[in-house]
Enzyme design. Structure first.
Site, short mmCIF file in Angstrom:
data_model
loop_
_atom_site.label_atom_id
_atom_site.label_comp_id
_atom_site.label_asym_id
_atom_site.label_seq_id
_atom_site.Cartn_x
_atom_site.Cartn_y
_atom_site.Cartn_z
N GLU A 72 0.83 -1.21 0.00
CA GLU A 72 0.00 0.00 0.00
C GLU A 72 0.86 1.26 0.00
O GLU A 72 0.57 2.21 -0.72
CB GLU A 72 -0.94 0.01 1.21
CG GLU A 72 -1.94 -1.13 1.24
CD GLU A 72 -3.05 -1.01 0.20
OE1 GLU A 72 -3.04 -0.06 -0.61
OE2 GLU A 72 -3.94 -1.87 0.19
N TYR A 112 -3.63 -0.58 12.13
CA TYR A 112 -4.75 -0.90 13.02
C TYR A 112 -4.87 -2.41 13.25
O TYR A 112 -5.09 -2.86 14.38
CB TYR A 112 -6.02 -0.33 12.38
CG TYR A 112 -7.33 -0.59 13.11
CD1 TYR A 112 -7.56 -0.09 14.39
CD2 TYR A 112 -8.36 -1.29 12.48
CE1 TYR A 112 -8.78 -0.31 15.03
CE2 TYR A 112 -9.58 -1.50 13.11
CZ TYR A 112 -9.79 -1.01 14.38
OH TYR A 112 -10.98 -1.22 15.00
N GLU A 176 -1.98 -3.24 -8.62
CA GLU A 176 -3.32 -3.11 -8.04
C GLU A 176 -4.33 -4.07 -8.67
O GLU A 176 -5.32 -4.43 -8.07
CB GLU A 176 -3.82 -1.67 -8.19
CG GLU A 176 -2.92 -0.69 -7.46
CD GLU A 176 -3.56 0.67 -7.32
OE1 GLU A 176 -3.80 1.32 -8.36
OE2 GLU A 176 -3.83 1.08 -6.18
N GLU A 210 -9.77 -0.17 -4.47
CA GLU A 210 -8.82 -0.63 -5.49
C GLU A 210 -9.49 -0.83 -6.85
O GLU A 210 -8.87 -0.62 -7.89
CB GLU A 210 -8.12 -1.91 -5.05
CG GLU A 210 -7.23 -1.78 -3.82
CD GLU A 210 -6.14 -0.73 -3.93
OE1 GLU A 210 -5.81 -0.30 -5.05
OE2 GLU A 210 -5.63 -0.31 -2.87
FE FE Z 1 -4.71 1.48 -4.83
MN MN Z 2 -4.58 0.58 -1.79
#
Ligand code: FE
Ligand code: MN
Length: 330
Positions: A72, A112, A176, A210
């Site tokens: 990410e 998290y 992605e 995404e």
């Molecule tokens: Fe993305």
């Molecule tokens: Mn992402």
């Protein structure tokens, strides 16, 4: 006016817009606003700590947290440091800013998850170095997208525009669009068995983001192609298909490594089939020939990505955000 190489137009003058699809993707992104803290991790914490998950199930969760935690931020860096520079059109840049924000939300999600489950962050965020099937994917994307990280890179010749497209395919279609999807399928398959449902729900939100990133990326690639038809030679297309084939191999290796014995009712082969199936969808989207013609082993996955199904799929928050956003005062 074109989408790249636009020194004549003012990058700060967003109206009137030419590329309405970029605006549409921006609005779809806003409609899917969410933060990880909105999702309870209570049941996940109990399952994780009470050892009610099998060793294989835990491995699958760890591999996916390990891959996504760094993937990410890798995409966020690509957007901000390389893509943004070269896409000069204002409404497309507006979308890129939204995407960068969403990537920050995704990185925050993995922070998290680590916090909630009490995982060692050092271990999770270092898996991209220590687990060969993860490292192979990250290395592939990093090598693939090297050229536009050069601060002096400009899209001022046919060859350089090809380089830019090559790198965009590396970010959007491969990273992605292919490298995220075996992981999405695994975590959502686990969720369907009522395991780690908090992480599962977070992955659903991420996957919706995404799918918009990917749609924007494909529209961007297709627009550059239409505006610069000379780049789309047979030789260049073959090169891109070759990269995508290699990416599919890496993604299948990753799937077998993360989930060697499958999941209850699902064998590991089916995750590999799913990778082939979604790769054909990506190829179609950018006008390249399909490679596999594999049948979708997980028809339920399209329910989670299809934006038109949001009302019955996302029972709660997303729908509320959308309703609030479109309230009319009369
Ligand atoms: Fe993305
Ligand atoms: Mn992402």
């Amino acid at each position: 006016m074109t989408i790249i190489n636009n020194s004549k137009t003012d990058p700060n003058k967003i109206l009137p817009m030419k590329y309405l699809w970029a605006r549409e993707h921006y609005k779809n992104g806003v409609a899917n606003n969410w933060t990880p803290e909105e999702i309870s991790m209570q049941q996940d914490i109990e399952q994780w700590k009470s050892n009610s998950l099998t060793k294989d199930e835990k491995r699958l969760v760890l591999w996916n947290l390990g891959f996504f935690s760094t993937a990410e931020s890798l995409t966020a860096n690509n957007i901000v440091l390389a893509v943004y520079n070269n896409v000069t059109n204002p409404e497309s840049r507006q979308y890129l800013l939204r995407q960068a924000f969403e990537e920050a939300i995704h990185t925050d999600t993995f922070i998290y998850c680590c916090d909630s489950l009490g995982l060692n962050p050092e271990e999770i965020f270092n898996m991209y170095k220590g687990i060969p099937s993860i490292k192979a994917k990250d290395d592939f994307v990093i090598n693939l997208t090297e050229s536009i990280f050069d601060p002096n890179f400009k899209t001022d010749s046919t060859e350089k525009i090809q380089k830019f497209i090559h790198d965009l395919i590396g970010y959007y279609v491969i990273m992605e669009g292919i490298f995220f999807y075996a992981g999405f399928a695994m975590i959502l398959a686990l969720k369907r068995q009522n395991k780690m449902v908090g992480i599962g729900e977070q992955f659903e939100y991420i996957m919706r983001d995404e799918s918009i990133h990917l749609a924007f990326g494909c529209d961007l690639i297709n627009t550059i192609k239409t505006e610069n038809p000379e780049i789309w030679t047979k030789e260049f297309q073959d090169e891109l298909v070759g990269l995508i084939k290699k990416a599919v191999e890496l993604e299948k290796n990753y799937a077998f490594d993360a989930c060697p014995n499958g999941l209850l009712g699902i064998n590991a082969e089916q995750f590999a089939d799913y990778v082939e199936y979604i790769t054909d969808r990506r190829l179609e989207r950018i006008d390249l020939p399909k490679l596999f013609e594999t049948k979708n082993p997980f028809p339920w996955m399209s329910q989670s990505t299809d934006l038109t199904k949001e009302k019955n799929f996302f029972e709660t928050r997303v729908t509320e955000y959308q309703t609030a956003g479109s309230l009319k005062w009369d």
